[in-house]
Write a protein that holds these residues in place. Structure first.
Motif, PDB file in Angstrom:
ATOM      1  N   ALA A  63       0.832  -1.209   0.000  1.00 29.22           N
ATOM      2  CA  ALA A  63       0.000   0.000   0.000  1.00 29.22           C
ATOM      3  C   ALA A  63       0.865   1.257   0.000  1.00 29.22           C
ATOM      4  O   ALA A  63       0.583   2.212  -0.741  1.00 29.22           O
ATOM      5  CB  ALA A  63      -0.936  -0.008   1.214  1.00 29.22           C
ATOM      6  N   ARG A  66       2.456   1.732  -3.424  1.00 30.26           N
ATOM      7  CA  ARG A  66       1.461   2.120  -4.422  1.00 30.26           C
ATOM      8  C   ARG A  66       0.763   3.431  -4.052  1.00 30.26           C
ATOM      9  O   ARG A  66      -0.106   3.889  -4.765  1.00 30.26           O
ATOM     10  CB  ARG A  66       0.409   1.006  -4.597  1.00 30.26           C
ATOM     11  N   GLN A  67       1.066   3.981  -2.899  1.00 30.04           N
ATOM     12  CA  GLN A  67       0.457   5.212  -2.385  1.00 30.04           C
ATOM     13  C   GLN A  67      -1.044   5.058  -2.155  1.00 30.04           C
ATOM     14  O   GLN A  67      -1.845   5.956  -2.454  1.00 30.04           O
ATOM     15  CB  GLN A  67       0.777   6.402  -3.302  1.00 30.04           C
ATOM     16  N   TRP A  68      -1.419   3.897  -1.618  1.00 32.41           N
ATOM     17  CA  TRP A  68      -2.785   3.631  -1.222  1.00 32.41           C
ATOM     18  C   TRP A  68      -2.919   3.984   0.259  1.00 32.41           C
ATOM     19  O   TRP A  68      -1.930   4.146   0.969  1.00 32.41           O
ATOM     20  CB  TRP A  68      -3.149   2.164  -1.407  1.00 32.41           C
ATOM     21  N   SER A  80      -8.684  -2.062  -1.094  1.00 31.42           N
ATOM     22  CA  SER A  80      -7.876  -1.071  -1.819  1.00 31.42           C
ATOM     23  C   SER A  80      -7.389  -1.631  -3.145  1.00 31.42           C
ATOM     24  O   SER A  80      -7.408  -0.938  -4.168  1.00 31.42           O
ATOM     25  CB  SER A  80      -6.665  -0.645  -0.990  1.00 31.42           C
ATOM     26  N   ALA A  81      -6.937  -2.869  -3.129  1.00 31.39           N
ATOM     27  CA  ALA A  81      -6.418  -3.478  -4.357  1.00 31.39           C
ATOM     28  C   ALA A  81      -7.502  -3.553  -5.420  1.00 31.39           C
ATOM     29  O   ALA A  81      -7.268  -3.201  -6.584  1.00 31.39           O
ATOM     30  CB  ALA A  81      -5.850  -4.868  -4.067  1.00 31.39           C
ATOM     31  N   LYS A  83     -10.146  -1.692  -5.723  1.00 30.21           N
ATOM     32  CA  LYS A  83     -10.420  -0.318  -6.158  1.00 30.21           C
ATOM     33  C   LYS A  83      -9.352   0.171  -7.140  1.00 30.21           C
ATOM     34  O   LYS A  83      -9.668   0.742  -8.187  1.00 30.21           O
ATOM     35  CB  LYS A  83     -10.474   0.595  -4.935  1.00 30.21           C
ATOM     36  N   HIS A  84      -8.087  -0.071  -6.837  1.00 29.53           N
ATOM     37  CA  HIS A  84      -7.004   0.443  -7.669  1.00 29.53           C
ATOM     38  C   HIS A  84      -6.753  -0.394  -8.923  1.00 29.53           C
ATOM     39  O   HIS A  84      -6.215   0.119  -9.901  1.00 29.53           O
ATOM     40  CB  HIS A  84      -5.723   0.573  -6.843  1.00 29.53           C
ATOM     41  N   ARG A  86      -8.913  -1.321 -10.920  1.00 27.67           N
ATOM     42  CA  ARG A  86      -9.805  -0.834 -11.982  1.00 27.67           C
ATOM     43  C   ARG A  86      -9.055   0.070 -12.956  1.00 27.67           C
ATOM     44  O   ARG A  86      -9.415   0.188 -14.104  1.00 27.67           O
ATOM     45  CB  ARG A  86     -10.977  -0.068 -11.369  1.00 27.67           C
ATOM     46  N   GLY A  87      -7.985   0.713 -12.466  1.00 34.00           N
ATOM     47  CA  GLY A  87      -7.264   1.667 -13.281  1.00 34.00           C
ATOM     48  C   GLY A  87      -6.018   1.124 -13.954  1.00 34.00           C
ATOM     49  O   GLY A  87      -5.276   1.881 -14.553  1.00 34.00           O
ATOM     50  N   LEU A  90      -1.308  -4.642 -11.834  1.00 32.61           N
ATOM     51  CA  LEU A  90      -0.391  -4.674 -10.705  1.00 32.61           C
ATOM     52  C   LEU A  90       0.443  -5.942 -10.780  1.00 32.61           C
ATOM     53  O   LEU A  90      -0.098  -7.041 -10.911  1.00 32.61           O
ATOM     54  CB  LEU A  90      -1.163  -4.642  -9.379  1.00 32.61           C
TER      55      LEU A  90
END
Length: 186
Positions: A63, A66-68, A80-81, A83-84, A86-87, A90
């Motif tokens: 996290a 990845r700046q989560w 969080s994973a 959610k991220h 989607r963009g 990883l």
């Protein structure tokens, strides 16, 4: 993938070469973790202190890289994973994973491995295959993948990873990967 082999044969160099190549891909976030941090002599934990949960620590390292938002649990990390992811994509390059296995087993008990179970769930539920995982280790990883007696269908080290055997490479490919890995080390 799993990369299993003896000490000092180039597993880490291979991971660094893979890391370099993957970082060139648009939309690919790459996190490398050296699990040697779980070896007491390499740890930043003061002597006599209770060791932290290694599974949560791995989640927090990813996290942070990845700046989560910092997760308070493995479940928070999974949220969080998802959610991220989607963009983009990883890639997790998890080196010296024997140290994680020993630390997690010591903290949670035999066969629990919360982070690995969560990672397995994330990878298998991602139908677009946006998460890539490479584990590197020696005896413990090899044991968990091939030798450990278990009837558990969803054991976190089974039926998900493909072993990568160096013998599958031809000499010119191996030589180039090794040269590039050592070149990155400076």
């Amino acid at each position: 993938y799993l990369i299993c082999g003896g000490r000092r044969i180039g597993k880490t160099s291979l991971l660094h070469a893979v890391q370099s190549k993957l970082k060139e891909k648009p939309g690919m976030a790459v996190t490398y973790i050296d699990a040697a941090i779980f070896v007491p002599k390499n740890s930043c934990i003061p002597d006599g202190s209770e060791p932290p949960d290694p599974d949560l620590l791995v989640c927090q390292i990813i996290a942070k890289d990845r700046q989560w938002t910092t997760p308070n649990s493995v479940d928070d990390f999974c949220d969080s994973a998802v959610k991220h992811l989607r963009g983009g994509h990883l890639a997790l390059l998890l080196d010296e994973w024997d140290s994680y296995i020993v630390a997690s087993r010591s903290f949670h008990g035999n066969g629990i491995f919360p982070f690995m179970r969560a990672l397995r769930t994330l990878a298998q539920s991602d139908t677009r295959q946006r998460i890539k995982i490479i584990l590197s280790g020696h005896k413990q990883l090899y044991f968990e993948y091939t030798l450990k007696p278990t009837t558990e269908k969803y054991y976190p080290f089974r039926n998900i990873y493909e072993p990568a055997e160096i013998s599958q490479f031809h000499y010119p490919q191996s030589a180039e990967l090794i040269k590039e890995g050592f070149g990155l080390m400076g």
